[in-house]
Enzyme design. Structure first.
Site, PDB file in Angstrom:
ATOM      1  N   HIS A 441       0.813  -1.225   0.000  1.00  0.00           N
ATOM      2  CA  HIS A 441       0.000   0.000   0.000  1.00  0.00           C
ATOM      3  C   HIS A 441       0.843   1.270   0.000  1.00  0.00           C
ATOM      4  O   HIS A 441       2.023   1.253   0.259  1.00  0.00           O
ATOM      5  CB  HIS A 441      -1.030  -0.018   1.135  1.00  0.00           C
ATOM      6  CG  HIS A 441      -0.482   0.133   2.521  1.00  0.00           C
ATOM      7  ND1 HIS A 441      -1.286   0.426   3.592  1.00  0.00           N
ATOM      8  CD2 HIS A 441       0.754   0.016   3.031  1.00  0.00           C
ATOM      9  CE1 HIS A 441      -0.574   0.495   4.680  1.00  0.00           C
ATOM     10  NE2 HIS A 441       0.667   0.260   4.374  1.00  0.00           N
ATOM     11  N   GLU A 442       0.169   2.378  -0.354  1.00  0.00           N
ATOM     12  CA  GLU A 442       0.783   3.688  -0.594  1.00  0.00           C
ATOM     13  C   GLU A 442       1.826   3.624  -1.706  1.00  0.00           C
ATOM     14  O   GLU A 442       2.833   4.333  -1.684  1.00  0.00           O
ATOM     15  CB  GLU A 442       1.404   4.239   0.693  1.00  0.00           C
ATOM     16  CG  GLU A 442       0.469   4.350   1.866  1.00  0.00           C
ATOM     17  CD  GLU A 442      -0.773   5.170   1.559  1.00  0.00           C
ATOM     18  OE1 GLU A 442      -0.727   5.997   0.629  1.00  0.00           O
ATOM     19  OE2 GLU A 442      -1.787   4.981   2.238  1.00  0.00           O
ATOM     20  N   GLY A 443       1.564   2.793  -2.703  1.00  0.00           N
ATOM     21  CA  GLY A 443       2.488   2.631  -3.818  1.00  0.00           C
ATOM     22  C   GLY A 443       3.377   1.432  -3.586  1.00  0.00           C
ATOM     23  O   GLY A 443       4.138   1.385  -2.628  1.00  0.00           O
ATOM     24  N   GLN A 448       7.503   2.505  -6.190  1.00  0.00           N
ATOM     25  CA  GLN A 448       8.466   3.376  -5.514  1.00  0.00           C
ATOM     26  C   GLN A 448       9.809   3.364  -6.244  1.00  0.00           C
ATOM     27  O   GLN A 448      10.492   4.394  -6.332  1.00  0.00           O
ATOM     28  CB  GLN A 448       8.651   2.934  -4.060  1.00  0.00           C
ATOM     29  CG  GLN A 448       7.395   2.950  -3.215  1.00  0.00           C
ATOM     30  CD  GLN A 448       6.742   4.308  -3.119  1.00  0.00           C
ATOM     31  OE1 GLN A 448       7.426   5.330  -3.094  1.00  0.00           O
ATOM     32  NE2 GLN A 448       5.424   4.337  -3.069  1.00  0.00           N
TER      33      GLN A 448
END
Length: 601
Positions: A441-443, A448
């Site tokens: 999650h969050e990329g 990233q």
């Protein structure tokens, strides 16, 4: 007091000896605070986490939230823990005094977050999402939105979420289909479906404030056409009381591998007349605004991974000290006394690998938090500008390196416990399952990597990479004054040179237009650069430990600092050596993954 899931001794080492957090009190925003206040805040967090978060960690995992078609049911201990969290003021830790906040530095607030996460990540998810949403409103909301939505969030009456992904569009936000239709009264009507929304439905608060990405018809294609809206579960009247239920409904709960205490939802917006939404800022700037939340969230993800890795490390360390098992390889007498696990060399290797990952990761994440403080409150513009550039460059590593390698630490914890580690009778298997979300999650880890290699180290003619490199070289030069650190100084600068060489070569490929091939192995680039950054943070810790050991100290402190030096040595000799093979592969611009066709799998 310290929890068995994270070391307050290490936490205060990072804050006081590494980051000199007390110096922040010289700034106007934090002038009412001092080190005693910071210590009291962390001790309060430790107390609440130990008394109310940790005791139901396993229960929350084994009794995940349920949905009966009308409402979500969550074990009652969650509400009790969150009430104490709110009562202590942690929901407004970083907010201004005039809206009920404590006006604490991000470095202290995130240190407290690590404590709560290590104790119970499932319960901690609800307030942390709320804090992130309230921070977006603080930065970009208008006065009415702050009064109507943000202040009740700080008070803990409203909780918050971030609604980005959709069933057909996870990380590819340019493909979202949720629509927002402008109305004559200045509001919007939203319709669409959002997936993987953590804390999207519950009965823990009076209201839930969703921050929703959507597209206004007629806007630009792709991410440039995304806008951001406040969409409350219940509409709020002008006097602050709750009105009717908004057109937001829960379609179902997702059943997760770990992180089970936090509801994860599929939400439907606008099944009837459209969900009432309020535009934040300007149309088509939503992704920019949301990235304010996401960048802070990415630091939080990395720190969360560290916290769960830390919990597994400390449990397996205690187990290894108290579990008798086997004898040394040269022990031929089967009637001789068994050794404790920790006396075996390979167990020490597994423990050192964990220590190096979690303590190195903690140093990096709290350094990032300090950069947030410097960017926002440093007295001079040049320091703020430098902090922003460092943070922009390092954020993909801060999010993703701990997510990968502190998860690896959890694997080692299971290994130390052996068969017991693979059972639910011991907590290390849950730590692994909970932590497995963080590379996603969050990329994702891969995204990233693309962000780091494709954007961050290339932007402004490599200004971010040059600044990070200068900081690393400063530390390496400083370390040369200590005879026992010269080896590590040389290894660090050699590894940094490989990163720079690879970056220049890939930059040339990008200039030629070979984007797909240049970025095919971006994930390996992140791992490589991340190892160099963690080695930098370890060398900094070793310098401080050296200084501390040069003066008279207690036996306990001597062991602590010597442990830092040994863990630094482990990382440089066992982990940093991986940079060479990664660099060799990256320089070859290998296209194995690109050339493999789908029908060849």
């Amino acid at each position: 007091m310290s929890l068995p899931t994270i070391s307050n001794r290490d936490l205060f080492f990072q804050l006081d000896e590494m980051l000199k957090v007390g110096d922040l009190c010289d700034r106007d925003r934090f002038s009412d605070h001092d080190n005693d206040v910071f210590q009291a805040v962390i001790e309060t967090a430790t107390q609440i986490a130990g008394d109310l978060f940790a005791p139901h960690n396993q229960k929350g995992d084994q009794n995940e939230p349920t949905f009966d078609g009308e409402k979500v049911t969550i074990i009652p201990e969650v509400r009790d823990a969150l009430d104490a969290f709110v009562e202590a003021g942690f929901m407004g830790a970083q907010h201004d005094y005039n809206v009920g906040g404590m006006q604490l530095p991000a470095t202290i607030a995130m240190s407290c977050n690590a404590i709560f996460t290590s104790a119970n990540v499932g319960t901690a998810g609800y307030p942390f999402l709320t804090v992130g949403a309230s921070n977006v409103l603080r930065a970009y909301g208008n006065d009415k939105q702050k009064k109507t939505f943000m202040e009740p969030m700080i008070e803990g009456r409203f909780f918050g979420t971030m609604c980005l992904s959709e069933p057909q569009a996870g990380s590819s936000l340019s493909d979202i289909k949720t629509r927002a239709i402008p109305q004559d009264d200045g509001t919007y009507r939203l319709s669409g479906n959002k997936m993987w929304i953590s804390a999207g439905e519950h009965e823990l608060s009076e209201n839930i404030i969703h921050l929703v990405l959507a597209k206004v018809p007629g806007g630009p294609d792709g991410v440039k056409g995304i806008s951001l809206f406040v969409v409350p579960k219940y509409l709020v009247n002008d006097d602050g009381t709750l009105g009717e239920r908004n057109d937001v409904s829960l379609a179902g709960l997702n059943h997760k591998m770990g992180y089970r205490g936090t509801t994860n939802t599929l939400l439907n917006f606008g099944e009837q007349d459209g969900a009432v939404g309020y535009l934040i800022g300007e149309e088509h700037k939503g992704l920019f605004y949301m990235f304010h939340m996401m960048n802070e969230a990415r630091i939080g993800v990395g720190l969360g991974a560290v916290s769960l890795g830390y919990a597994g490390y400390l449990y397996s360390l205690d187990y290894a000290k108290n579990r008798p098992q086997g004898r040394h390889p040269d022990g031929k007498d089967p009637t001789s006394k068994q050794l404790m696990l920790i006396e075996h060399a390979d167990i020490k290797r597994l423990l050192l690998a964990q220590k190096a990952a979690v303590e190195g990761g903690l140093a990096l994440c709290l350094y990032a938090a300090r950069l947030v403080d410097d960017e926002n409150t440093a007295p001079d513009g040049s320091t703020r500008k430098e902090a922003k550039l460092l943070l922009d460059t390092l954020t993909p590593i801060v999010k993703s390196w701990p997510s990968e390698f502190c998860l690896e630490a959890n694997k080692h914890a299971i290994q130390i416990l052996g068969g017991y580690g693979y059972t639910r009778d011991y907590p290390v298997e849950q730590y692994y399952r909970d932590n497995r979300l963080n590379p996603i999650h969050e990329g994702t880890h891969g995204i990233q990597g693309l962000d780091l290699l494709g954007r961050k180290v290339m932007m402004n003619d490599g200004a971010g990479l040059k600044l990070v490199a200068s900081k690393i070289n400063q530390t390496a030069d400083q370390a040369r004054s200590s005879k026992n650190l010269v080896e590590f100084s040389n290894l660090l600068q050699g590894a940094l040179g490989k990163v720079i060489e690879v970056t220049q070569l890939i930059g040339t490929e990008l200039q030629k237009g070979n984007v797909n091939t240049a970025l095919a192995n971006a994930t390996l680039y992140l791992d490589m650069f991340g190892h160099v950054v963690i080695a930098w943070k370890w060398l900094e810790q070793a310098i401080v430990a050296n200084t501390a050991l040069s003066s008279p100290t207690s036996d306990e402190d001597k062991s602590f600092y010597q442990g830092k030096l040994n863990a630094c040595q482990y990382f440089f000799r066992y982990e940093l050596c991986r940079v060479g093979p990664w660099a060799h592969l990256l320089k070859s611009v290998d296209v194995t993954t690109i050339n493999m066709s789908e029908d060849e799998f």
